[in-house]
Design an enzyme around this catalytic site. Structure first.
Site, mmCIF file in Angstrom:
data_model
loop_
_atom_site.group_PDB
_atom_site.id
_atom_site.type_symbol
_atom_site.label_atom_id
_atom_site.label_comp_id
_atom_site.label_asym_id
_atom_site.label_seq_id
_atom_site.Cartn_x
_atom_site.Cartn_y
_atom_site.Cartn_z
ATOM 1 N N ARG A 282 0.586 -1.135 0.084
ATOM 2 C CA ARG A 282 0.020 -0.055 0.048
ATOM 3 C C ARG A 282 1.004 1.143 0.078
ATOM 4 N NH1 ARG A 282 -4.729 2.547 -1.352
ATOM 5 N NH2 ARG A 282 -5.299 3.943 0.428
ATOM 6 N N GLU A 377 -10.913 -20.738 28.267
ATOM 7 C CA GLU A 377 -10.011 -21.392 29.230
ATOM 8 C C GLU A 377 -9.799 -20.495 30.500
ATOM 9 O OE1 GLU A 377 -10.225 -24.366 29.012
ATOM 10 O OE2 GLU A 377 -9.664 -25.126 27.080
#
Length: 397
Positions: A282, A377
């Site tokens: 870009r 978790e």
């Protein structure tokens, strides 16, 4: 392997396995992940190839048909799978925890019955603790198993957030039994529940209502699990002894936290890869945006976070493999890796500018997957609670 997140001291076999998984991810996972994720399609072809590669039996001992590899090897493979698509790593995550629990705590009969079939992926494991009204407060579990006069148990209750609930054939679930213990967690028992795949009342007294719709983590089924008069035999109790479920499950969660750390590392690595590539393609003001210091400094920060998370994950895995206590190391790794993953993904998203908001670009998917790792978790707050308690014990004055 990537230039970042190198792991020193691996055996030749470990290096070969991780390299094979990485090639598989580059060739089979990344090219198809976008389409499968956006359509919320289960990646059956990918799963079948994972079975052929032996990934379902990575940590299962060779005597039961597995590869008998270490937690570190498994975590490095998970890191690569999550780099391709986090949901693919989720397919084997709960399976791995259940196989580990049976390996560590199961009776000889349970090991002989389940581990060979789990090693091939014929039997697929799922892991169930949470309920609709509780998450980390395991001692408040309401699902109850009542012992009958013939020694069987009748289970009633509702479990929540069951990853692979519909596609699994074996569920390790934590329920309350009446042990008469003063401490609530000593009244918990882990049961091994066999079932067919699918949704609805899959066996008498056991219903998988359907897939829960989620922000991210698509392709993989997340479900509820409803017990209504389900009958379990005494042989279905993990280890054959009631009242040990909390300790058995926490052992599984401990290795699960290393797994989540590895997944966070994989997503973070991919977010960095996408950013560093896009920043060189870009152009603004006549040069690649990577040459603008504001972007270059972000890339430096992202790479440092990826590297730090990887090192903590590897340390936690190696500690567990050595037999040393690793609850703090696993908690720290899970906390840091998931937070850094979120930050790196956000930075990558910003570097992509408006294109990051387009579903055409991969970073959009990572932006929806990364938040799950902050809560899976155990949330960051739970990890900090575990860490601080150990620190205050070790440094007590």
């Amino acid at each position: 392997m990537t230039r970042l997140a190198q792991t020193l001291g691996l055996t030749e076999f470990q290096t070969e396995i991780v390299s094979t998984v990485r090639q598989f991810v580059d060739k089979e996972v990344i090219p198809t992940a976008q389409e499968l994720e956006h359509s919320d399609t289960y990646p059956q072809a990918i799963v079948d190839q994972m079975k052929e590669m032996g990934l379902f039996g990575l940590m299962i001992p060779e005597e039961y048909g597995g590869l008998g590899e270490s937690l570190l090897t498994y975590a490095l493979c998970v890191e690569e799978l999550a780099r391709g698509w986090m949901s693919v790593s989720g397919v084997i995550n709960t399976h791995f925890i259940v196989a580990y629990m049976i390996r560590q705590h199961g009776t000889d009969a349970q090991k002989q019955k389940f581990l060979p079939r789990m090693a091939t992926g014929e039997t697929r494991g799922a892991f169930s603790m949470s309920e609709p009204e509780l998450g980390s407060d395991i001692a408040a579990i309401r699902t109850r198993a009542i012992k009958q006069s013939n020694g069987d148990y009748v289970i009633d209750g509702q479990k929540m957030w069951l990853t692979n609930g519909g596609s699994s054939t074996l569920v390790a679930t934590l329920v309350r039994t009446d042990e008469g213990a003063d401490k609530p967690h000593r009244n918990l028992t882990a049961f091994l529940v066999e079932k067919p795949t699918g949704f609805g009342e899959v066996v008498a007294g056991l219903t998988i209502p359907g897939k829960l719709d989620k922000l991210g983590y698509k392709g993989i089924d997340t479900t509820e699990l409803i017990f209504d008069g389900y009958r379990a035999a005494a042989d279905d109790v993990l280890g054959g002894v009631t009242g040990q479920g909390f300790f058995q499950m926490m052992d599984g969660v401990e290795v699960g936290r290393v797994n989540v750390s590895a997944r966070a590392c994989g997503v973070g690595i991919r977010a960095f890869e996408l950013a560093v590539r896009y920043a060189q393609q870009r152009q603004t003001f006549g040069r690649p945006i990577a040459e603008h210091q504001a972007v270059a400094f972000q890339l430096a920060e992202m790479a440092t976070k990826v590297e730090a998370a990887h090192l903590m994950m590897v340390n936690a895995a190696r500690l567990k493999d050595s037999g040393e206590r690793n609850d703090v190391a696993a908690g720290m790794a899970k906390y840091l890796a998931s937070e850094f993953c979120s930050e790196v993904t956000q930075q990558s998203f910003r570097i992509h500018g408006g294109y990051g908001y387009s579903k055409e670009y991969e970073i959009e998917r990572l932006m929806r997957d990364a938040p799950f790792l902050l809560i899976g978790e155990g949330t960051s707050e739970i990890q900090k609670n575990i860490i601080s308690k150990r620190l205050l014990s070790d440094y007590r004055i």
